[in-house]
Design an enzyme around this catalytic site. Structure first.
Site, PDB file in Angstrom:
ATOM      1  N   CYS A  51     -13.511   7.751  -2.111  1.00  0.00           N
ATOM      2  CA  CYS A  51     -13.188   7.660  -3.536  1.00  0.00           C
ATOM      3  C   CYS A  51     -13.615   8.885  -4.324  1.00  0.00           C
ATOM      4  O   CYS A  51     -13.265   9.011  -5.503  1.00  0.00           O
ATOM      5  CB  CYS A  51     -13.828   6.402  -4.130  1.00  0.00           C
ATOM      6  SG  CYS A  51     -13.044   4.875  -3.560  1.00  0.00           S
TER       7      CYS A  51
ATOM      8  N   ASP B 177      -8.655  -1.775 -15.826  1.00  0.00           N
ATOM      9  CA  ASP B 177      -9.197  -2.792 -14.927  1.00  0.00           C
ATOM     10  C   ASP B 177      -8.885  -2.454 -13.471  1.00  0.00           C
ATOM     11  O   ASP B 177      -8.109  -1.552 -13.162  1.00  0.00           O
ATOM     12  CB  ASP B 177      -8.637  -4.165 -15.292  1.00  0.00           C
ATOM     13  CG  ASP B 177      -9.359  -4.800 -16.468  1.00  0.00           C
ATOM     14  OD1 ASP B 177     -10.430  -5.374 -16.254  1.00  0.00           O
ATOM     15  OD2 ASP B 177      -8.845  -4.700 -17.598  1.00  0.00           O
ATOM     16  N   ASP B 178      -9.485  -3.226 -12.572  1.00  0.00           N
ATOM     17  CA  ASP B 178      -9.396  -2.918 -11.149  1.00  0.00           C
ATOM     18  C   ASP B 178      -8.035  -3.246 -10.552  1.00  0.00           C
ATOM     19  O   ASP B 178      -7.667  -2.688  -9.519  1.00  0.00           O
ATOM     20  CB  ASP B 178     -10.493  -3.692 -10.400  1.00  0.00           C
ATOM     21  CG  ASP B 178     -11.875  -3.280 -10.858  1.00  0.00           C
ATOM     22  OD1 ASP B 178     -12.295  -2.159 -10.521  1.00  0.00           O
ATOM     23  OD2 ASP B 178     -12.525  -4.056 -11.577  1.00  0.00           O
TER      24      ASP B 178
ATOM     25  N   ASP C 197      -5.084   0.845  -2.951  1.00  0.00           N
ATOM     26  CA  ASP C 197      -6.144   1.847  -2.869  1.00  0.00           C
ATOM     27  C   ASP C 197      -6.080   2.526  -1.507  1.00  0.00           C
ATOM     28  O   ASP C 197      -5.980   1.844  -0.481  1.00  0.00           O
ATOM     29  CB  ASP C 197      -7.520   1.207  -3.065  1.00  0.00           C
ATOM     30  CG  ASP C 197      -8.497   2.146  -3.759  1.00  0.00           C
ATOM     31  OD1 ASP C 197      -8.573   3.312  -3.334  1.00  0.00           O
ATOM     32  OD2 ASP C 197      -9.165   1.721  -4.708  1.00  0.00           O
TER      33      ASP C 197
ATOM     34  N   GLY D   3       3.708  -2.358   6.483  1.00  0.00           N
ATOM     35  CA  GLY D   3       3.248  -1.294   5.613  1.00  0.00           C
ATOM     36  C   GLY D   3       4.199  -0.120   5.620  1.00  0.00           C
ATOM     37  O   GLY D   3       5.390  -0.258   5.899  1.00  0.00           O
ATOM     38  N   HIS D   4       3.659   1.058   5.365  1.00  0.00           N
ATOM     39  CA  HIS D   4       4.488   2.258   5.265  1.00  0.00           C
ATOM     40  C   HIS D   4       3.676   3.453   5.748  1.00  0.00           C
ATOM     41  O   HIS D   4       2.457   3.525   5.522  1.00  0.00           O
ATOM     42  CB  HIS D   4       4.919   2.483   3.811  1.00  0.00           C
ATOM     43  CG  HIS D   4       5.878   3.629   3.640  1.00  0.00           C
ATOM     44  ND1 HIS D   4       7.148   3.614   4.150  1.00  0.00           N
ATOM     45  CD2 HIS D   4       5.729   4.828   3.025  1.00  0.00           C
ATOM     46  CE1 HIS D   4       7.761   4.747   3.848  1.00  0.00           C
ATOM     47  NE2 HIS D   4       6.917   5.500   3.168  1.00  0.00           N
ATOM     48  N   SER D   5       4.348   4.398   6.410  1.00  0.00           N
ATOM     49  CA  SER D   5       3.676   5.592   6.911  1.00  0.00           C
ATOM     50  C   SER D   5       4.519   6.822   6.614  1.00  0.00           C
ATOM     51  O   SER D   5       5.752   6.746   6.556  1.00  0.00           O
ATOM     52  CB  SER D   5       3.417   5.479   8.419  1.00  0.00           C
ATOM     53  OG  SER D   5       4.644   5.380   9.123  1.00  0.00           O
TER      54      SER D   5
END
Length: 333
Positions: free
Chosen positions: A14, A53-54, A71, A142-144
């Protein structure tokens, strides 16, 4: 051949976030543009861009809200399995910080396919999958993309009770502030990247889910919380206090810090992200009562940090309190 994943990225975890001040300038124009508001939304937006906010929250029906977040980041440790675990834990934390339960996640993978072997990517994905399984969260696809720098994370969807969301703007004077994980993983990750030294205590902190803390906070009726990640404790506390119209007073001696982190700060292992965090909050923060070393630790860019809640939780130290708005938004003693 042994690969040090942290050497293939300009930043780590992060700490590679866009500086908070710059980010706020980018999104400010999105808030008031009527052309960016859906004409027939499928649900009521409960939490959006307003207070940083998160995660976003939309009401599904009378009681339930769906939480959406994402994230991902560059390697924070050299071990691919641990990096996957840390990145997944960090992504799920946004749902927990809102008082929700993760339901389903999808992978986000950027990989330099001509530089790093895919068996390392498989270990990253395995680490992420194991954390999702531990959290009871489906991981489905997902994605790559082919990318010069390796990056990994999740897009997560969760569920919560609409009237029990935890958010930045719900703080009130008189509420104590509790922190569920120690600070210091940022400086230890910076030292790890520079020297190759391993810090098991930092990995343990970063791979501990915030699930139990979130459930305890919601059960206790707490409605104001955030997680402590790339903007550091001071940055996230500043956003919370600003949104709530209060001042946050921090007892620096009560803030838990990993012991090895203090020596790492003294040795100069401070990321650029941490220094930018401190520069951002300094105009709004009274730091006159603490040394620069302490201020840097409080601004340390955390990866997969704990929950910061306006209330008391069993086992979590109280590190300060919210008071009526004064000259400064944050006061550190």
């Amino acid at each position: 051949m042994a690969y040090r994943l942290t050497q293939y990225a300009h930043g780590g975890g992060c700490a590679c976030k866009i500086p908070p001040g710059e980010l706020e300038n980018v999104v400010r124009g999105l808030l008031d543009d009527p052309q960016l508001t859906p004409t027939s939304p499928a649900g009521e937006l409960l939490v959006g861009l307003d207070d940083g906010d998160d995660a976003a929250a939309v009401r599904l029906d009378g009681d339930r809200a769906v939480i959406a977040t994402t994230d991902f980041f560059t390697p924070v440790v050299d071990d691919p399995y641990d990096w996957g675990r840390i990145a997944a834990t960090n992504a799920l934390s946004d749902v927990y910080a809102m008082g929700g339960t993760p339901l389903v996640a999808v992978n986000l993978l950027c990989w330099p396919r001509e530089t790093l072997p895919f068996d390392l990517a498989a270990e990253v994905l395995r680490g992420g999958a194991e954390v999702c399984a531990q959290a009871g969260c489906h991981l489905a696809g997902g994605h790559s993309v082919d990318d010069p720098e390796p990056k990994y994370g999740l897009a997560v969807t969760g569920l919560a009770l609409a009237d029990r969301l935890m958010r930045n703007d719900a703080g009130r004077p008189g509420l104590p502030l509790s922190l569920t994980k120690p600070l210091g993983v940022g400086v230890l990750n910076t030292r790890h990247k520079a020297t190759g030294e391993s810090f098991d205590e930092a990995v343990e902190v970063m791979t501990t889910l915030n699930a139990d803390a979130s459930q305890a906070a919601v059960s206790a009726g707490i409605r104001c919380a955030t997680d402590v990640t790339g903007f550091g404790l001071l940055g996230h506390l500043y956003k919370l206090a600003r949104a709530s119209g209060v001042t946050a007073v921090v007892d620096s001696a009560a803030v838990p810090v990993l012991e090895a982190a203090r020596e790492a700060v003294r040795a100069g292992y401070v990321s650029g992200g941490t220094r930018r965090n401190l520069d951002w909050v300094r105009p709004y923060t009274d730091l006159s009562g603490v040394a620069e070393e302490t201020a840097l630790l409080l601004a340390d860019a955390q990866t997969s940090g704990g929950l910061l809640v306006a209330g008391e939780l069993p086992g979590a130290p109280v590190i300060g309190q919210l008071v009526p708005r004064g000259e400064h938004i944050v006061v550190v003693r």
